[in-house]
Design a protein around this motif. Structure first.
Motif, mmCIF file in Angstrom:
data_model
loop_
_atom_site.group_PDB
_atom_site.id
_atom_site.type_symbol
_atom_site.label_atom_id
_atom_site.label_comp_id
_atom_site.label_asym_id
_atom_site.label_seq_id
_atom_site.Cartn_x
_atom_site.Cartn_y
_atom_site.Cartn_z
ATOM 1 N N ALA A 178 0.814 -1.215 0.000
ATOM 2 C CA ALA A 178 0.000 0.000 0.000
ATOM 3 C C ALA A 178 0.845 1.261 0.000
ATOM 4 N N ASP A 179 2.092 1.173 0.500
ATOM 5 C CA ASP A 179 2.940 2.364 0.554
ATOM 6 C C ASP A 179 3.699 2.615 -0.748
ATOM 7 N N GLY A 180 3.514 1.756 -1.739
ATOM 8 C CA GLY A 180 4.163 1.943 -3.029
ATOM 9 C C GLY A 180 5.605 1.478 -3.093
ATOM 10 N N ALA A 181 6.176 1.098 -1.963
ATOM 11 C CA ALA A 181 7.556 0.607 -1.933
ATOM 12 C C ALA A 181 7.600 -0.828 -2.450
ATOM 13 N N PRO A 182 8.765 -1.297 -2.892
ATOM 14 C CA PRO A 182 8.853 -2.685 -3.377
ATOM 15 C C PRO A 182 8.506 -3.683 -2.281
ATOM 16 N N GLY A 183 7.934 -4.797 -2.697
ATOM 17 C CA GLY A 183 7.669 -5.864 -1.741
ATOM 18 C C GLY A 183 8.951 -6.585 -1.373
ATOM 19 N N PRO A 184 8.984 -7.252 -0.226
ATOM 20 C CA PRO A 184 10.198 -7.968 0.182
ATOM 21 C C PRO A 184 10.486 -9.143 -0.741
ATOM 22 N N ALA A 185 11.745 -9.467 -0.891
ATOM 23 C CA ALA A 185 12.141 -10.605 -1.722
ATOM 24 C C ALA A 185 11.616 -11.897 -1.108
ATOM 25 N N PHE A 186 11.353 -12.875 -1.971
ATOM 26 C CA PHE A 186 10.931 -14.179 -1.478
ATOM 27 C C PHE A 186 11.435 -15.259 -2.418
ATOM 28 N N LYS A 187 11.340 -16.506 -1.963
ATOM 29 C CA LYS A 187 11.728 -17.661 -2.752
ATOM 30 C C LYS A 187 10.480 -18.441 -3.140
ATOM 31 N N ALA A 188 10.505 -19.012 -4.327
ATOM 32 C CA ALA A 188 9.363 -19.802 -4.776
ATOM 33 C C ALA A 188 9.078 -20.923 -3.787
ATOM 34 N N GLY A 189 7.825 -21.023 -3.359
ATOM 35 C CA GLY A 189 7.413 -22.009 -2.375
ATOM 36 C C GLY A 189 7.120 -21.414 -1.011
ATOM 37 N N ASN A 239 -12.751 -17.844 5.256
ATOM 38 C CA ASN A 239 -14.131 -17.504 4.934
ATOM 39 C C ASN A 239 -14.367 -15.992 5.012
ATOM 40 N N HIS A 240 -13.683 -15.316 5.933
ATOM 41 C CA HIS A 240 -13.776 -13.850 6.006
ATOM 42 C C HIS A 240 -13.219 -13.220 4.730
ATOM 43 N N LEU A 241 -12.095 -13.719 4.245
ATOM 44 C CA LEU A 241 -11.520 -13.182 3.013
ATOM 45 C C LEU A 241 -12.476 -13.382 1.841
ATOM 46 N N HIS A 242 -13.095 -14.556 1.764
ATOM 47 C CA HIS A 242 -14.046 -14.807 0.685
ATOM 48 C C HIS A 242 -15.248 -13.878 0.770
ATOM 49 N N ALA A 243 -15.735 -13.632 1.977
ATOM 50 C CA ALA A 243 -16.978 -12.888 2.130
ATOM 51 C C ALA A 243 -16.796 -11.379 2.092
ATOM 52 N N HIS A 244 -15.638 -10.876 2.502
ATOM 53 C CA HIS A 244 -15.534 -9.443 2.770
ATOM 54 C C HIS A 244 -14.409 -8.706 2.045
ATOM 55 N N VAL A 245 -13.472 -9.394 1.414
ATOM 56 C CA VAL A 245 -12.296 -8.709 0.859
ATOM 57 C C VAL A 245 -12.391 -8.664 -0.663
ATOM 58 N N HIS A 246 -12.284 -7.430 -1.197
ATOM 59 C CA HIS A 246 -12.436 -7.218 -2.637
ATOM 60 C C HIS A 246 -11.412 -6.195 -3.103
ATOM 61 N N GLU A 247 -11.406 -5.921 -4.396
ATOM 62 C CA GLU A 247 -10.485 -4.956 -4.983
ATOM 63 C C GLU A 247 -10.546 -3.622 -4.244
ATOM 64 N N GLY A 248 -9.385 -3.078 -3.926
ATOM 65 C CA GLY A 248 -9.289 -1.803 -3.225
ATOM 66 C C GLY A 248 -9.185 -1.929 -1.723
ATOM 67 N N ASP A 249 -9.524 -3.101 -1.163
ATOM 68 C CA ASP A 249 -9.393 -3.297 0.275
ATOM 69 C C ASP A 249 -7.919 -3.483 0.645
ATOM 70 N N ARG A 250 -7.667 -3.354 1.937
ATOM 71 C CA ARG A 250 -6.293 -3.523 2.426
ATOM 72 C C ARG A 250 -6.211 -4.692 3.399
ATOM 73 N N LEU A 251 -5.060 -5.354 3.365
ATOM 74 C CA LEU A 251 -4.809 -6.479 4.246
ATOM 75 C C LEU A 251 -3.485 -6.281 4.970
ATOM 76 N N ARG A 252 -3.402 -6.811 6.165
ATOM 77 C CA ARG A 252 -2.154 -6.794 6.921
ATOM 78 C C ARG A 252 -1.414 -8.089 6.597
#
Length: 398
Positions: A178-189, A239-252
């Motif tokens: 959300a802050d526009g900065a790059p996401g942290p690096a990760f490894k596949a898996g 189930n909360h993510l399925h029911a309540h989270v859509h485009e434009g919402d924010r997640l921690r």
């Protein structure tokens, strides 16, 4: 490792402690949550607590660690410790929480075992605990440093860029910081933790694998809805993510962690999954395709039906991008003529010598494939796995 005196005491008392370990861990969690209800509300998975699986996993890890100390005194079970440490890091577990665990765990041991806990027994098992705890603290400190997390603060706000319904019970979410900065690096898996605030005020956390290749500017997770006949802590975040989270919402969302990563790309690979366990495998396949991998890759997947196989098109397309890869899909219902009907079975699947296998799915599926791989001559050290939720593989083996 253990002192000679403590090793002798632990060896002598391990059968008794092992027989009572689930009673001990059950009472431990009762005492811990009575003293610190915020831990159950905002850190521990309430579904796993209700089902008793977290208690079984803790019991298995303690018994396995203690057994390793007395049977292999010159080394330590680093694979097991790394898996636990990665999960802890994804939750933001802090070093100052280990003394709290020690207090309530040893109170539970004393209450369950009673007079059997002599000062010598208490001292020996205290040594076991702190050997395990300090090893985890050290690994977690390194993991936090790699991600630039201070005191376990692994969390950032991410925005939902888009959402797609992959199957009736699986939705994928495309995320960016959300802050526009790059996401942290990760490894596949690897996976991230997602924390949501539920209607009762609890801030529950669950882990979801990243499905894309490292280097992407946006990240994707696929979330399976947990279907049940009555309200339950099991699946309350999904189930909360399925029911309540859509485009434009924010997640921690946490920094990425997880030890099921490709470490032997020069060897023949077998990437096996079942159900939503395909998500880390898809990231591996996309990474192999992006790096123009040319070695042999065997892709195995099992699902209830083609309609329930999340990201099925991507699974097949990514496999097809690899010049020496073959796909073997099994479906219990409605299997197309070019795939297999029934449960996954490696009996007739060629497995090259020196194969490294990466497994993700329900525990019975992974146990079956592991047995078949061992029968085909694959080394136990070359079979890697990821368990969604508490690691009951250790509990079963303890």
């Amino acid at each position: 490792m253990l002192t000679d005196q403590s090793a002798a005491v632990v060896r002598a008392t391990l059968p008794a402690v092992g027989a009572a370990i689930e009673d001990i861990t059950g009472l431990f969690y009762e005492k811990l949550f009575a003293a610190h209800p915020e831990l159950l509300r905002d850190l521990f998975n309430r579904g796993n607590q209700a089902a008793g699986t977290q208690r079984q996993a803790l019991a298995g890890s303690i018994a396995a660690f203690a057994g390793h100390l007395v049977n292999h005194p010159d080394d330590r079970p680093d694979v097991m410790l790394a898996r636990i440490a990665h999960k802890h890091a994804s939750l933001g577990v802090r070093a100052d929480q280990y003394p709290v665990v020690h207090e309530h765990l040893f109170a539970a041991i004393a209450e369950v075992l009673g007079d059997a806990v002599t000062p010598e027994v208490a001292a020996a098992w205290d040594e076991v605990y702190w050997l395990m705890a300090n090893a985890l603290i050290a690994i977690e400190k390194r993991l936090y440093a790699e991600q630039g997390a201070v005191d376990g603060d692994v969390w950032r706000e991410w925005e939902v860029v888009s959402r797609a319904e992959e199957t009736p019970d699986v939705a994928s979410f495309l995320l960016r910081p959300a802050d526009g900065a790059p996401g942290p690096a990760f490894k596949a898996g690897q996976y991230v933790s997602v924390q949501v605030e539920l209607p009762d005020g609890a801030r529950q956390i669950r882990q979801y694998s990243l499905t894309g290749a490292p280097g992407a500017t946006v990240r994707s997770i696929a979330v399976k809805r947990v279907v049940g006949d009555a309200p339950s802590p099991d699946g309350e975040v999904s189930n909360h993510l399925h029911a309540h989270v859509h485009e434009g919402d924010r997640l921690r969302v946490s920094a990425p962690y997880g030890d099921l990563t490709l470490t032997a790309v020069e060897a023949p690979l077998l990437l096996a999954s079942a159900g939503i366990g395909c998500t880390p495998i898809l990231a591996m396949l996309e990474d192999l395709a992006a790096t123009r991998h040319t070695g042999p890759v065997t892709v195995v997947h099992a699902d209830r039906s083609p309609a329930t196989h999340a990201l099925r098109t991507e699974h097949a397309a990514l496999t097809a991008k690899l010049p020496d890869a073959t796909a073997h899909f099994w479906y219990e219902e409605g299997a197309p003529t070019d795939h297999h009907a029934g449960l996954a079975d490696l009996t007739t699947v060629p497995v090259p010598s020196g194969t490294h296998a990466y497994l993700c799915g329900p525990l019975p599926f992974m146990r079956t494939l592991r047995e078949q791989l061992l029968a085909k001559g694959v080394s136990p050290s070359n079979i890697h796995y990821e368990v969604f939720g508490p690691d009951l593989w250790l509990a079963a083996a303890a």
